[in-house]
Enzyme design. Structure first.
Site, PDB file in Angstrom:
ATOM      1  N   VAL A   1       0.844  -1.200   0.000  1.00  0.00           N
ATOM      2  CA  VAL A   1       0.000   0.000   0.000  1.00  0.00           C
ATOM      3  C   VAL A   1       0.882   1.253   0.000  1.00  0.00           C
ATOM      4  O   VAL A   1       0.644   2.216  -0.731  1.00  0.00           O
ATOM      5  CB  VAL A   1      -0.935   0.014   1.227  1.00  0.00           C
ATOM      6  CG1 VAL A   1      -1.586   1.377   1.406  1.00  0.00           C
ATOM      7  CG2 VAL A   1      -1.991  -1.059   1.081  1.00  0.00           C
TER       8      VAL A   1
ATOM      9  N   ASP B   1       0.790  36.962 -32.838  1.00  0.00           N
ATOM     10  CA  ASP B   1       0.237  38.064 -33.620  1.00  0.00           C
ATOM     11  C   ASP B   1       0.968  39.325 -33.223  1.00  0.00           C
ATOM     12  O   ASP B   1       1.510  39.405 -32.120  1.00  0.00           O
ATOM     13  CB  ASP B   1      -1.247  38.266 -33.253  1.00  0.00           C
ATOM     14  CG  ASP B   1      -2.112  37.213 -33.889  1.00  0.00           C
ATOM     15  OD1 ASP B   1      -1.679  36.642 -34.891  1.00  0.00           O
ATOM     16  OD2 ASP B   1      -3.221  36.981 -33.381  1.00  0.00           O
TER      17      ASP B   1
END
Ligand code: ATP
Length: 865
Positions: A277, A324
């Site tokens: 675990v 841009d």
């Protein structure tokens, strides 16, 4: 309701509205009555579902079962403690999942769409979720229709309804009612549907349905988007499965060895399952989501809004930023610097008696006057209108003399816009004014004027070389308004009356960001609809073009190249001028085929395909259309190029910290496995109990590990090349580190144990347990940076410091309080024993510091060579 069949007057009375919109009181009343205009998310997990998913992990279920069985046949305290730790673990997991979900939700809300509406005749920009039936929405190219609407005024408006109907053709919308009949959604041409988008034109419409009552709402269940997993999560998930198998095999071996050496079956079962675990990193993909979601939250504070979580992870891999120009690299604050008027006034019959250019400027635009006397609209047009206004051109007077009767709206493909006006002149009834990019206008001039082009060009180039955006104005008259407005037919045979040159200064911070990009191995590229010379001048000012080898390519040059030819030159081109949004896709493809990782900005509706196909599509928050935002991975809230670079930097840091976290967790796990696995080979008993293993997993692993997310960025973060997205995260020495440091942790733990047993110290288990715990804390300090901890400073990550203090305090609590002594089967250590464990556990710290020192020294030597 068949809204498409009803006349407008009936619709208005049914909805209790007018073309000027509702009043605020009615609107807020309707909002409380009918609820928000939003689609409910049926996939959202409830808290109970979250708890169950935390507890339903297969290994956890086995551990719970084994603990219960062991409790029934033996020690009940152990069972209770194991269950308590498992529950606390699940609870911590739950809180994390819940917080991650909240962070994601907050991000989604920030990116929510807005709608421009009329209420009592005034324009308001409100969140689309606040729309109610009866509202009047103003729609234009680039908008996503925010609710189901019925148009009552349209100007060549077209919608892309493929999201709803699957039809990819753009549908022209009208305002008239349809004749009786049975219409499919796609044929109801006077209706607009939530979630579809406007591709061109503009119009006004009544909202007729909102939220789950819209057509989109009705099919919402089919449309729920799947959760997105990031590349790293996918890889961790796949790796986790293989690793789990390996760990299970090791744990089985440990179980059998212990059993053969005479330990009880139950103890060995619980120990080996606890180890499994603790060591199986099943929570790693979830923890990565949390780290990314919180990273995204931080990015939002820095004006970069993440729409798709994988973008946070991939930002660090960007090798090209194609941006841009207008507004992103420049301020988008234009002012007219210079105008040029042609002397040829062949058609001086109309308003040409004086200042025709100024009159054309005042008439051909969509700028409106805002509340405080400010002009509202596209910055190019605002600059022009402001200029005409300052030169005393009376706009209102002109508009009443020459009312606009039709228009061909601007689109960045045509690069021009036309307005058509009624005149009081009986010979030439109708006046056409076209404004646009000068080179585009040249092609549309009358034969006579074309002979002057060389002369015009000379003047234009002079302006463009100064970095000015140059816009031309041309006019003509026509006898009557054609029924179908065809741009090619209207925009021809024109007479140029002049042009205006305006400046849009580069952003100061963009210049620095460009330099930073280059240092970080990222190539900045400018893409613009503007003139080649204008673009070149600005690119030089920004440092995007810095040598003669950096090329400027125009859209038409690009269209003449085959894709292979283009791929061969693409890495030299630093500026693309006069390109159409569609060509952005070619640029992305060419760069990607050269194995580049491309970030691309876009704001218009035609940019959507490029934004989707870029590795990171970036939309503009202020000037971007909703369609572009919807297609993007990230939105720049301030439209600023520098923000992209900041985001890349953050992205690199977030990824670095995730890697550090993985390294820390896995090394710790490997240490636990080594310790338990090696002990029997030295004839030692199992050094740790199951609860110790689970405790380390919960406390030592958890707290400091999470604090690694707050680690500041490495000093060289923007001086190193971008990360290859294909690169295996365990390469670069990570796997080796996990194994050897884990091995060292295991060895020091059992060495401590062996020594204590050798000197007949009954505290040996507590000492071994503490050594393993503190070794991990030492390790987390070293992992914080590639540089020595003494160089970056012990106090530079405050959350880490607090988590270390808390962890040490908790460890002391279980060593020194009688209550926890009983529960954890620990014994209080004497000062000597404590100092000894501290000294032994610091070995890992020093060894890892040494590893870094050797690595850094080798790096320097390589550079010197
Ligand atoms: P960039 O591509 O650098 O971000 P942009 O977005 O303004 O700039 P487009 O909108 O594609 O570029 O515009 C391309 C060209 O169209 C401009 O260079 C200009 O010449 C012309 N133009 C821009 N706005 C208008 C307008 N409102 N009316 C007419 N022409 C325009």
């Amino acid at each position: 309701m068949n809204w498409h069949l009803l006349p407008l007057s009936e619709i208005a009375s049914l909805l209790n509205t007018t073309p000027l919109g509702l009043d605020q009181t009615t609107a807020s009343h309707l909002l409380t009555k009918h609820g928000k205009n939003q689609i409910e998310d049926s996939k959202k997990k409830t808290i109970l579902q979250m708890i169950l998913s935390q507890l339903s992990d297969f290994m956890i279920l086995i551990l719970i079962t084994a603990a219960i069985i062991s409790g029934i046949i033996g020690d009940i305290t152990d069972t209770v403690i194991i269950l308590a730790i498992v529950v606390i673990n699940a609870f911590v997991g739950l809180i994390q999942e819940y917080r991650a979900e909240k962070a994601m939700e907050a991000l989604k809300n920030m990116a929510a769409n807005h709608a421009l509406i009329l209420r009592e005749g005034k324009k308001f920009n409100i969140p689309a979720s606040d729309l109610v039936t009866g509202d009047v929405v103003i729609l234009e190219a680039g908008n996503i229709i925010p609710a189901d609407v019925r148009f009552f005024e349209t100007h060549q408006i077209k919608a892309d309804e493929s999201a709803l109907t699957g039809e990819s053709n753009n549908v022209e919308k009208i305002s008239e009612e349809l004749s009786r009949g049975d219409y499919q959604l796609g044929d109801r041409s006077n209706m607009g549907y939530k979630g579809t988008s406007i591709t061109s034109g503009r119009g006004l419409a009544y909202v007729v349905a909102t939220g789950m009552k819209t057509e989109l709402g009705k099919i919402a269940k089919m449309l729920q988007t799947d959760e997105i997993t990031t590349p790293l999560q996918k890889r961790l998930g796949a790796f986790g499965k293989r690793l789990s198998l390996g760990i299970l095999i090791i744990c089985t071996i440990i179980f059998f060895i212990g059993w053969l050496r005479g330990e009880s079956v139950m103890t060995m079962l619980i120990t080996s399952i606890s180890l499994a675990v603790a060591a199986i990193p099943e929570a790693l993909p979830a923890l990565v989501t949390i780290a990314l979601a919180f990273g995204a939250k931080k990015l939002a504070k820095n004006n970069a809004l993440i729409r798709k979580l994988p973008a946070v992870e991939t930002l660090g891999s960007v090798t090209y930023i194609c941006s841009d120009k207008t507004g992103t690299l420049t301020l988008n604050k234009m002012t007219v610097q210079e105008i040029f008027e042609t002397v040829d006034t062949e058609i001086n019959s109309l308003f040409l008696e004086n200042n025709p250019l100024l009159h054309a400027i005042a008439l051909n635009n969509d700028v409106s006057e805002g509340q405080n006397g400010k002009w509202i609209g596209d910055s190019t047009e605002v600059a022009l209108v402001q200029y005409a206004f300052e030169k005393n051109s009376n706009r209102a007077d002109l508009e009443s003399k020459f009312p606009r009767i039709a228009e061909l709206p601007f689109d960045s493909k045509r690069k021009c816009m036309t307005t058509i006006h009624q005149t009081q002149n009986s010979d030439a009834e109708i006046l056409v004014i076209t404004k646009g990019a000068v080179d585009v206008l040249f092609d549309k001039l009358s034969a006579n004027q074309k002979s002057h082009i060389a002369e015009f060009e000379h003047k234009v180039n002079e302006m463009a070389e100064k970095g000015y955006r140059v816009l031309g104005y041309a006019i003509k008259t026509i006898p009557f308004l054609p029924e179908n407005l065809d741009a090619d037919a209207i925009e021809m045979d024109l007479t140029l009356i002049g042009f205006a040159g305006m400046i849009d200064p580069p952003r100061e911070e963009a210049r620095q960001a460009v330099t930073e990009c280059k240092e970080a191995g990222i190539i900045p590229v400018m893409i613009t609809g503007d003139h080649k010379l204008t673009a070149k001048a600005i690119a030089e000012k920004l440092g995007i073009i810095s040598t003669d080898e950096d090329l400027v390519m125009t859209g038409s040059e690009l269209s003449r190249l085959t894709q292979i030819e283009f791929i061969n030159t693409v890495e030299k081109v630093k500026v693309y001028a006069r390109v159409n949004p569609e060509q952005k896709l070619r640029i992305i493809n060419a760069l990607q085929s050269k194995k580049h990782f491309v970030a691309m900005t876009g704001d218009g509706v035609n940019d959507a395909p490029a934004l989707k196909n870029a590795d990171i599509g970036i939309a503009m928050g202020i000037n971007g259309t909703e369609v572009s935002k919807e297609a993007s991975h990230m939105i720049l809230l301030d439209d600023n190029f520098a923000t992209i670079v900041v985001a890349v930097k953050h992205g690199r840091k977030i990824f670095d910290n995730i890697l550090k976290f993985i390294k820390y967790i896995m090394t710790g796990n490997s240490g636990e496995i080594w310790a338990i696995f090696l002990a029997p080979f030295f004839a030692l008993p199992i050094p740790l109990l199951a609860i110790h293993i689970l405790w380390i997993n919960l406390v030592t692993d958890g707290l400091p590990g999470l604090a690694l997310a707050s680690e500041p960025s490495e000093s060289n973060i923007m001086k190193r090349p971008p990360r290859n997205p294909q690169e295996n995260i365990f390469s670069n020495g990570m796997a080796v580190h996990i194994l050897w440091v884990g091995f060292l942790m295991g060895v020091v733990t059992i060495a401590m144990q062996a020594y204590a047993i050798h000197v007949a110290n009954s505290h040996w288990q507590t000492m071994a347990f503490t050594v393993l715990c503190l070794s991990q804390l030492g390790h987390v300090m070293v992992i914080r940076s590639q540089q020595s901890i003494f160089k970056i400073g012990l106090f530079t990550n405050k959350p880490m410091l607090s988590s270390l203090l808390i962890t040490v305090a908790l460890q002391f609590m279980i060593i020194y309080t009688p209550f926890f002594n009983k529960i954890f089967k620990t014994q209080p250590l004497t000062i000597y024993e404590l100092l000894l464990t501290l000294a032994v556990s610091s070995i890992v710290f020093w060894a890892c510091e040494m590893e870094k020192w050797i690595k850094n020294r080798n790096k320097q030597t390589t550079i010197v060579i």
